[in-house]
Write a protein that holds these residues in place. Structure first.
Motif, PDB file in Angstrom:
ATOM      1  N   PHE A 106       0.847  -1.190   0.000  1.00 46.64           N
ATOM      2  CA  PHE A 106       0.000   0.000   0.000  1.00 46.64           C
ATOM      3  C   PHE A 106       0.882   1.240   0.000  1.00 46.64           C
ATOM      4  O   PHE A 106       1.910   1.290   0.670  1.00 46.64           O
ATOM      5  CB  PHE A 106      -0.935  -0.015   1.201  1.00 46.64           C
ATOM      6  N   HIS A 107       0.487   2.227  -0.762  1.00 48.01           N
ATOM      7  CA  HIS A 107       1.324   3.408  -0.964  1.00 48.01           C
ATOM      8  C   HIS A 107       1.338   4.266   0.303  1.00 48.01           C
ATOM      9  O   HIS A 107       0.288   4.559   0.871  1.00 48.01           O
ATOM     10  CB  HIS A 107       0.784   4.228  -2.134  1.00 48.01           C
ATOM     11  N   PRO A 108       2.514   4.677   0.773  1.00 48.22           N
ATOM     12  CA  PRO A 108       2.564   5.483   2.001  1.00 48.22           C
ATOM     13  C   PRO A 108       1.854   6.818   1.883  1.00 48.22           C
ATOM     14  O   PRO A 108       1.403   7.364   2.890  1.00 48.22           O
ATOM     15  CB  PRO A 108       4.066   5.657   2.251  1.00 48.22           C
ATOM     16  N   PHE A 109       1.712   7.341   0.665  1.00 50.54           N
ATOM     17  CA  PHE A 109       0.961   8.595   0.536  1.00 50.54           C
ATOM     18  C   PHE A 109      -0.495   8.409   0.959  1.00 50.54           C
ATOM     19  O   PHE A 109      -1.095   9.269   1.613  1.00 50.54           O
ATOM     20  CB  PHE A 109       1.017   9.133  -0.893  1.00 50.54           C
ATOM     21  N   ALA A 110      -1.079   7.256   0.605  1.00 46.16           N
ATOM     22  CA  ALA A 110      -2.475   7.004   0.966  1.00 46.16           C
ATOM     23  C   ALA A 110      -2.658   6.918   2.472  1.00 46.16           C
ATOM     24  O   ALA A 110      -3.749   7.196   2.999  1.00 46.16           O
ATOM     25  CB  ALA A 110      -2.953   5.711   0.316  1.00 46.16           C
ATOM     26  N   LEU A 111      -1.593   6.555   3.171  1.00 48.67           N
ATOM     27  CA  LEU A 111      -1.706   6.326   4.608  1.00 48.67           C
ATOM     28  C   LEU A 111      -1.629   7.610   5.430  1.00 48.67           C
ATOM     29  O   LEU A 111      -1.590   7.552   6.653  1.00 48.67           O
ATOM     30  CB  LEU A 111      -0.630   5.336   5.050  1.00 48.67           C
ATOM     31  N   VAL A 112      -1.619   8.769   4.768  1.00 48.94           N
ATOM     32  CA  VAL A 112      -1.704  10.031   5.519  1.00 48.94           C
ATOM     33  C   VAL A 112      -3.148  10.355   5.877  1.00 48.94           C
ATOM     34  O   VAL A 112      -3.403  11.235   6.709  1.00 48.94           O
ATOM     35  CB  VAL A 112      -1.084  11.213   4.733  1.00 48.94           C
ATOM     36  N   PHE A 113      -4.120   9.638   5.285  1.00 53.66           N
ATOM     37  CA  PHE A 113      -5.525   9.949   5.485  1.00 53.66           C
ATOM     38  C   PHE A 113      -6.145   9.130   6.622  1.00 53.66           C
ATOM     39  O   PHE A 113      -5.742   8.001   6.880  1.00 53.66           O
ATOM     40  CB  PHE A 113      -6.321   9.662   4.209  1.00 53.66           C
ATOM     41  N   ASP A 114      -7.180   9.702   7.248  1.00 53.08           N
ATOM     42  CA  ASP A 114      -8.015   8.914   8.144  1.00 53.08           C
ATOM     43  C   ASP A 114      -9.120   8.274   7.302  1.00 53.08           C
ATOM     44  O   ASP A 114      -9.179   8.500   6.083  1.00 53.08           O
ATOM     45  CB  ASP A 114      -8.565   9.778   9.288  1.00 53.08           C
ATOM     46  N   PRO A 115     -10.004   7.454   7.880  1.00 56.76           N
ATOM     47  CA  PRO A 115     -11.012   6.766   7.061  1.00 56.76           C
ATOM     48  C   PRO A 115     -11.960   7.694   6.301  1.00 56.76           C
ATOM     49  O   PRO A 115     -12.607   7.265   5.350  1.00 56.76           O
ATOM     50  CB  PRO A 115     -11.778   5.925   8.092  1.00 56.76           C
ATOM     51  N   GLN A 116     -12.038   8.963   6.711  1.00 59.08           N
ATOM     52  CA  GLN A 116     -12.915   9.924   6.036  1.00 59.08           C
ATOM     53  C   GLN A 116     -12.167  10.775   5.004  1.00 59.08           C
ATOM     54  O   GLN A 116     -12.648  11.820   4.586  1.00 59.08           O
ATOM     55  CB  GLN A 116     -13.598  10.843   7.060  1.00 59.08           C
TER      56      GLN A 116
END
Length: 283
Positions: free
Chosen positions: A158-168
């Motif tokens: 999974f891309h670390p950029f995507a992991l800056v977000f919360d579920p919303q």
């Protein structure tokens, strides 16, 4: 290296693994019927594995390991979770798909395997593995050391950029973060993703409203850090691909299936990298 945090994560994964597998039905029957949990991205990157030795690091409960073994590889799966390895060992026996599984912290496995001269044609890991590593450089060196000359390392992550977000989809976590991130524990992402992470025909209800009693600790590694660590370990990066979807996982609200369980953001949202794949080789 923060071994005390690894141990905390082991307990958290032991609890979560029971919940995850409770939703997946008769997995042995799934494999006996010729099933595979691999997505096209892994299959393409791995290539023809028939007759090759494959080391699957952080293999979880062994489903992808057995899917690789079904394609003719000699597979060793390693994971820190006792529950995961126990389940994988049973699943191998009950499905009739041969593979070897060992419970170990990945860093301990590197040391022991190097001491006995172990080498593999392919080292593989996928989907949510890097965030559990407290020392990326030591991991990369361990991977390189266990490859035969000409051997390949393959990862889909999974891309670390995507992991800056919360579920919303709100910015919540730092992309650049050197400190361990404490969490409430490994969650039941299998239940949350519905049929996205269930390779069988239909998910089972399984454990309901799972709450992990054991906290967990994650580590943030950017794409630059990953590629640099592998290069400094002596591996040559052959390809690096990014994807605007995740395979199976639905971590954010409103995600939609593009087909083949490829999960994308809601309609109208700009496409961003949610997953990447990397292949590297040892000279």
């Amino acid at each position: 290296m923060k071994k005390e945090l690894h141990e905390a994560n082991r307990h958290s994964w032991n609890a979560a693994t029971v919940a995850h597998n409770s939703h997946k039905g008769d997995q042995a029957a799934f494999f006996r019927a010729g099933g595979s949990t691999l997505f096209p991205e892994e299959t393409a990157l791995l290539g023809d594995v028939n007759g090759l030795s494959v080391l699957h690091l952080q293999c979880n409960a062994g489903q992808d390991s057995l899917s690789i073994a079904r394609r003719g590889a000699r597979v060793t799966g390693v994971d820190i979770s006792d529950e995961a390895i126990d389940f994988a060992t049973r699943l191998s026996a009950e499905s009739g798909v041969a593979a070897r599984f060992e419970r170990a912290d990945v860093y301990d496995y590197f040391e022991a395997a190097a001491a006995r001269g172990e080498r593999h044609d392919i080292v593989f890991c996928s989907y949510g593995t890097l965030c559990w590593l407290s020392d990326l450089g030591a991991w990369a060196r361990g991977v390189a050391q266990l490859l035969k000359p000409g051997g390949r390392f393959v990862i889909v992550e999974f891309h670390p950029f995507a992991l800056v977000f919360d579920p919303q989809w709100k910015f919540h976590y730092d992309y650049f973060n050197a400190a361990p991130v404490p969490e409430e524990g490994v969650g039941d992402y299998v239940a949350e993703s519905g049929d996205g992470l269930i390779a069988a025909d239909s998910p089972m209800p399984g454990v309901q409203d799972f709450r992990n009693p054991h906290p967990s600790f994650e580590f943030t590694w950017g794409v630059g850090q990953v590629t640099t660590a592998l290069a400094q370990a002596g591996l040559t990066i052959e390809r690096f691909d990014e994807y605007p979807y995740t395979n199976g996982w639905k971590p954010f609200e409103g995600m939609r299936d593009l087909g083949g369980r490829r999960m994308a953001p809601p309609e109208g949202m700009p496409r961003i990298p949610l997953m990447y794949a990397l292949a590297a080789c040892r000279a």
